[in-house]
Scaffold this motif. Structure first.
Motif, short mmCIF file in Angstrom:
data_model
loop_
_atom_site.label_atom_id
_atom_site.label_comp_id
_atom_site.label_asym_id
_atom_site.label_seq_id
_atom_site.Cartn_x
_atom_site.Cartn_y
_atom_site.Cartn_z
N ARG A 91 59.46 97.65 -6.78
CA ARG A 91 60.38 97.72 -5.74
C ARG A 91 60.22 98.78 -4.66
N LEU A 92 59.43 99.84 -4.82
CA LEU A 92 59.19 100.88 -3.90
C LEU A 92 58.30 100.41 -2.82
N LYS A 93 57.15 99.41 -3.40
CA LYS A 93 56.14 98.70 -2.33
C LYS A 93 56.95 97.83 -1.68
N ASN A 94 57.97 97.01 -2.36
CA ASN A 94 58.41 95.96 -1.49
C ASN A 94 59.31 96.44 -0.28
N MET A 95 60.09 97.96 -0.69
CA MET A 95 60.93 98.49 0.41
C MET A 95 60.16 99.11 1.20
N ALA A 96 58.99 99.41 1.02
CA ALA A 96 58.06 100.05 2.09
C ALA A 96 57.40 99.09 2.83
N ASP A 97 57.19 97.86 2.24
CA ASP A 97 56.65 96.88 3.25
C ASP A 97 57.79 96.23 4.13
N LYS A 98 58.86 96.20 3.64
CA LYS A 98 60.13 95.75 4.37
C LYS A 98 60.36 96.77 5.56
N LEU A 99 60.48 97.90 5.11
CA LEU A 99 60.67 98.99 6.58
C LEU A 99 59.60 98.95 7.46
N ASP A 100 58.35 98.64 7.02
CA ASP A 100 57.18 98.65 7.88
C ASP A 100 57.45 97.39 8.86
N LYS A 101 57.84 96.46 8.48
CA LYS A 101 58.13 94.89 8.98
C LYS A 101 59.05 95.08 9.93
N ASP A 102 60.41 95.62 9.48
CA ASP A 102 61.44 95.69 10.21
C ASP A 102 61.56 96.70 11.20
#
Length: 174
Positions: free
Chosen positions: A74-85
């Protein structure tokens, strides 16, 4: 989780100690002195009580381990989403998400540390039980077969002729 039960470090000075003890033996010592060796590493890897302890610990900690793995994902997904957004969201939203991500990461690190500490404590408790049983088995064999000295680990070379690990395993696996 695969290798929960780790072996104790061997004693590199045991061979030197054995040589000193044997050379310090009185001149009238019986020529037929019996010396034996036991591999603690094999005991902790092959003995039924050690395998049982490992399975018990794995069962006890598997849910927490899975929860930690899920939280890491979940943390990795959140970090990836933040980078993307980050290019399309407002500065205040980006700061808010970074703070949230940082708080979740701190919580994850704390849980991971607690998990390792609890796991190590339980492993040490179970290993102590296995080693206590192993020591009793070694004493039983030593007394029954009249060994003068039994070493565990250490030494540069150990002849298979004096290795009684299989006998100890046989007793422990009963």
């Amino acid at each position: 989780m695969k290798s929960l039960i780790k072996t104790f470090t061997s004693l590199p000075t045991a061979g030197l100690l054995a040589a000193c003890l044997l050379s310090a033996a009185p001149a009238h010592a019986d020529e037929g002195s019996k010396i034996a060796f036991v591999s603690s590493e094999r005991i902790l890897r092959e003995a039924t009580p050690a395998k049982t302890a490992q399975s018990k610990i794995e069962a006890e900690f598997s849910k927490r381990d899975k929860d930690l793995q899920d939280q890491a994902t979940r943390l990795k997904n959140m970090a990836d989403k933040l980078d993307k957004d980050s290019a399309v969201i407002s500065e205040s939203e980006r700061v808010k998400r970074q703070r949230e991500l940082s708080d979740l990461d701190k919580d994850f690190q704390r849980k991971q540390r607690e998990f390792r500490e609890d796991l190590n404590q339980r492993r040490n408790e179970e290993l102590a039980i296995v080693l206590e049983r192993s020591t009793k088995a070694i004493k039983q064999i030593a007394e029954a077969e009249k060994y003068d000295m039994v070493f565990q680990e250490g030494g540069v070379y150990v002849s298979p002729r004096i290795d009684i690990t299989d006998k100890v395993l046989k007793i422990l696996n009963k």
